[in-house]
Design an enzyme around this catalytic site. Structure first.
Site, PDB file in Angstrom:
ATOM      1  N   GLY A  16      60.681 -13.205 -75.583  1.00  0.00           N
ATOM      2  CA  GLY A  16      60.299 -13.959 -75.534  1.00  0.00           C
ATOM      3  C   GLY A  16      60.816 -14.926 -76.329  1.00  0.00           C
ATOM      4  O   GLY A  16      61.380 -15.593 -77.003  1.00  0.00           O
ATOM      5  N   ASN A  67      61.975  -5.244 -78.521  1.00  0.00           N
ATOM      6  CA  ASN A  67      62.326  -5.938 -77.366  1.00  0.00           C
ATOM      7  C   ASN A  67      63.840  -6.113 -77.634  1.00  0.00           C
ATOM      8  O   ASN A  67      64.165  -7.247 -78.563  1.00  0.00           O
ATOM      9  CB  ASN A  67      61.381  -6.922 -77.529  1.00  0.00           C
ATOM     10  CG  ASN A  67      60.005  -6.533 -77.488  1.00  0.00           C
ATOM     11  OD1 ASN A  67      59.166  -6.727 -76.539  1.00  0.00           O
ATOM     12  ND2 ASN A  67      59.040  -7.004 -78.396  1.00  0.00           N
ATOM     13  N   ARG A  93      63.708  -8.069 -81.320  1.00  0.00           N
ATOM     14  CA  ARG A  93      63.107  -8.068 -82.318  1.00  0.00           C
ATOM     15  C   ARG A  93      62.044  -6.841 -82.523  1.00  0.00           C
ATOM     16  O   ARG A  93      62.054  -6.161 -80.755  1.00  0.00           O
ATOM     17  CB  ARG A  93      61.894  -9.066 -81.675  1.00  0.00           C
ATOM     18  CG  ARG A  93      61.190 -10.199 -82.975  1.00  0.00           C
ATOM     19  CD  ARG A  93      59.785 -10.463 -82.095  1.00  0.00           C
ATOM     20  NE  ARG A  93      58.822  -9.086 -81.465  1.00  0.00           N
ATOM     21  CZ  ARG A  93      58.608  -9.899 -80.925  1.00  0.00           C
ATOM     22  NH1 ARG A  93      58.022 -10.529 -79.746  1.00  0.00           N
ATOM     23  NH2 ARG A  93      56.818  -8.647 -79.658  1.00  0.00           N
ATOM     24  N   TYR A 135      50.083 -15.091 -76.284  1.00  0.00           N
ATOM     25  CA  TYR A 135      50.811 -16.170 -75.486  1.00  0.00           C
ATOM     26  C   TYR A 135      49.691 -17.957 -74.958  1.00  0.00           C
ATOM     27  O   TYR A 135      50.033 -18.759 -74.845  1.00  0.00           O
ATOM     28  CB  TYR A 135      51.042 -15.923 -73.526  1.00  0.00           C
ATOM     29  CG  TYR A 135      51.976 -14.986 -74.224  1.00  0.00           C
ATOM     30  CD1 TYR A 135      53.395 -15.164 -74.756  1.00  0.00           C
ATOM     31  CD2 TYR A 135      52.390 -13.006 -74.196  1.00  0.00           C
ATOM     32  CE1 TYR A 135      54.513 -14.057 -74.492  1.00  0.00           C
ATOM     33  CE2 TYR A 135      53.160 -11.865 -74.089  1.00  0.00           C
ATOM     34  CZ  TYR A 135      54.161 -12.661 -74.311  1.00  0.00           C
ATOM     35  OH  TYR A 135      54.860 -12.237 -74.529  1.00  0.00           O
ATOM     36  N   ASP A 157      58.548  -4.645 -83.437  1.00  0.00           N
ATOM     37  CA  ASP A 157      57.420  -4.988 -84.620  1.00  0.00           C
ATOM     38  C   ASP A 157      56.958  -3.496 -85.194  1.00  0.00           C
ATOM     39  O   ASP A 157      57.407  -2.492 -85.229  1.00  0.00           O
ATOM     40  CB  ASP A 157      56.567  -4.523 -83.045  1.00  0.00           C
ATOM     41  CG  ASP A 157      56.627  -6.046 -82.595  1.00  0.00           C
ATOM     42  OD1 ASP A 157      56.999  -6.327 -82.390  1.00  0.00           O
ATOM     43  OD2 ASP A 157      56.609  -5.546 -80.617  1.00  0.00           O
ATOM     44  N   SER A 205      55.173  -7.045 -73.867  1.00  0.00           N
ATOM     45  CA  SER A 205      53.395  -7.719 -73.814  1.00  0.00           C
ATOM     46  C   SER A 205      52.005  -7.301 -74.244  1.00  0.00           C
ATOM     47  O   SER A 205      51.074  -8.217 -73.511  1.00  0.00           O
ATOM     48  CB  SER A 205      54.034  -8.438 -72.545  1.00  0.00           C
ATOM     49  OG  SER A 205      54.824  -9.312 -72.640  1.00  0.00           O
ATOM     50  N   GLU A 220      55.730  -8.649 -66.244  1.00  0.00           N
ATOM     51  CA  GLU A 220      56.040  -9.445 -67.143  1.00  0.00           C
ATOM     52  C   GLU A 220      56.349 -11.578 -66.560  1.00  0.00           C
ATOM     53  O   GLU A 220      56.461 -11.558 -66.963  1.00  0.00           O
ATOM     54  CB  GLU A 220      56.998  -9.794 -68.411  1.00  0.00           C
ATOM     55  CG  GLU A 220      56.400  -8.308 -69.256  1.00  0.00           C
ATOM     56  CD  GLU A 220      57.030  -7.511 -70.076  1.00  0.00           C
ATOM     57  OE1 GLU A 220      56.632  -8.620 -71.343  1.00  0.00           O
ATOM     58  OE2 GLU A 220      57.600  -6.810 -70.648  1.00  0.00           O
ATOM     59  N   GLU A 261      58.227  -0.290 -81.702  1.00  0.00           N
ATOM     60  CA  GLU A 261      59.216  -1.145 -80.706  1.00  0.00           C
ATOM     61  C   GLU A 261      59.893  -1.927 -80.722  1.00  0.00           C
ATOM     62  O   GLU A 261      59.997  -2.773 -81.583  1.00  0.00           O
ATOM     63  CB  GLU A 261      57.755  -0.818 -79.506  1.00  0.00           C
ATOM     64  CG  GLU A 261      56.688  -2.641 -79.522  1.00  0.00           C
ATOM     65  CD  GLU A 261      56.311  -2.680 -78.324  1.00  0.00           C
ATOM     66  OE1 GLU A 261      56.915  -3.129 -77.405  1.00  0.00           O
ATOM     67  OE2 GLU A 261      54.744  -1.446 -78.570  1.00  0.00           O
TER      68      GLU A 261
END
Length: 327
Positions: free
Chosen positions: A284, A280, A262, A223, A264, A153, A21, A278
């Site tokens: 990002g 993070n 964050r 992205y 999901d 990602s 990433e 999951e």
């Protein structure tokens, strides 16, 4: 020199790194760097792939904003180095980072705490046979998801719709990680929810409903395209946003996270039950990123978010830093 400069001292924005990433991290780091500088912070780019971590001390950095993603940045390794250097950093600590990057370990903790997450099977590269692969559709159903255990990602992730695709999907994931997770596919609404803070002071930001082209929220659609819709305020039925916020807050806390994160979530279309996918712990911060989007929805600008996160930088073992300062 502004008040912010005095408060934070010389700040390193860690970006780039060695993970798959890297490119996304460079974009996140560039945004954070510009935002901090716009608020008078003495911030500098620092790429651990090009400079040794020991140089943070020799160059006089007093605080780090971690804008690294994936391995060697979000997995506890950089956090451990910063603990040894005594330099406070943003985001989760060593243990929480190392657990959260591992999707299977994260699931085990959530399951132990009674939190809902899709069923899964763990495979290891080179150790799975054809019989195991053939059993996956029977055990998890179709479609199913195959993903590397320690990548983000959506890299190396495949949605398998037919049993004949399983082997290729496992090989794709195995190219990125020794451990592969095969997961039950939850058909329904895809949402994400950011959390800021730590412990009892942690709070969930507004839920974002993600509507991607053909339901494929992959690396490209995350992205590099503008066709994905991000609905915030979300358009979920009454009460669902609050339930998801409560779920992600608990999921964040049981992992021992701090600073920000964050999570999901998929909402089953038939039952409306939310399932944690999951977390993070160094999300990002690009122009397409979701934490800044959620923060903006409650009146927090990108620049304010960056400064607030920097202000939350800490250590797992702050006593050592204090001892060294008084030595």
């Amino acid at each position: 020199m502004t008040t912010s400069s005095v408060q934070f001292g010389k700040v390193a924005v860690l970006m780039g790194g060695q993970s798959a990433e890297r490119d996304v991290s460079l974009m996140s780091g560039a945004g954070v760097l510009a935002a901090l500088r716009s608020r008078g912070v003495d911030a500098h780019a620092f790429d651990p792939a090009q400079q040794g971590m020991h140089e943070l001390r020799s160059q006089g950095f007093s605080r780090c904003f971690i804008a690294l993603h994936g391995r060697y940045g979000e997995d506890g390794t950089v956090q451990g180095a910063l603990e040894l250097l005594g330099i406070p950093y943003t985001g989760a600590g060593v243990l929480a980072s190392s657990m959260a990057i591992d999707k299977v370990m994260t699931k085990r903790i959530w399951i132990a705490e009674g939190l809902s997450t899709p069923r899964h099977v763990l495979l290891q590269r080179g150790q799975s046979n054809s019989e195991q692969l053939l059993s996956l559709p029977r055990e998890l159903g179709l479609p199913l998801i195959v993903k590397p255990v320690r990548e983000g990602s959506s890299l190396g992730v495949t949605k398998v719709t037919d049993a004949s695709q399983v082997q290729a999907a496992v090989q794709a994931a195995a190219a990125m990680d020794a451990d592969i997770m095969c997961e039950q596919f939850i058909s329904g609404d895809e949402v994400t929810c950011a959390v800021l803070g730590a412990g009892d002071s942690a709070r969930a930001l507004p839920v974002i409903h993600i509507v991607a082209p053909e339901g494929q929220y992959d690396y490209q659609n995350k992205y590099f395209t503008d066709s994905t819709q991000y609905r915030v305020p979300c358009d979920l039925p009454a009460g669902e946003e609050e339930a998801i916020q409560a779920l992600v807050l608990k999921a964040y806390k049981v992992l021992g996270c701090r600073g920000w994160g964050r999570l999901d979530v998929m909402i089953d279309a038939a039952t409306r039950k939310p399932y944690l996918l999951e977390i993070n712990t160094a999300p990002g911060m690009t122009s397409h990123s979701l934490v800044p989007m959620a923060a903006k929805a409650v009146g927090i600008s990108y620049e304010e978010l960056c400064v607030s996160l920097l202000a939350s930088a800490s250590l797992d073992y702050p006593a050592r830093q204090a001892q060294e300062a008084n030595a």
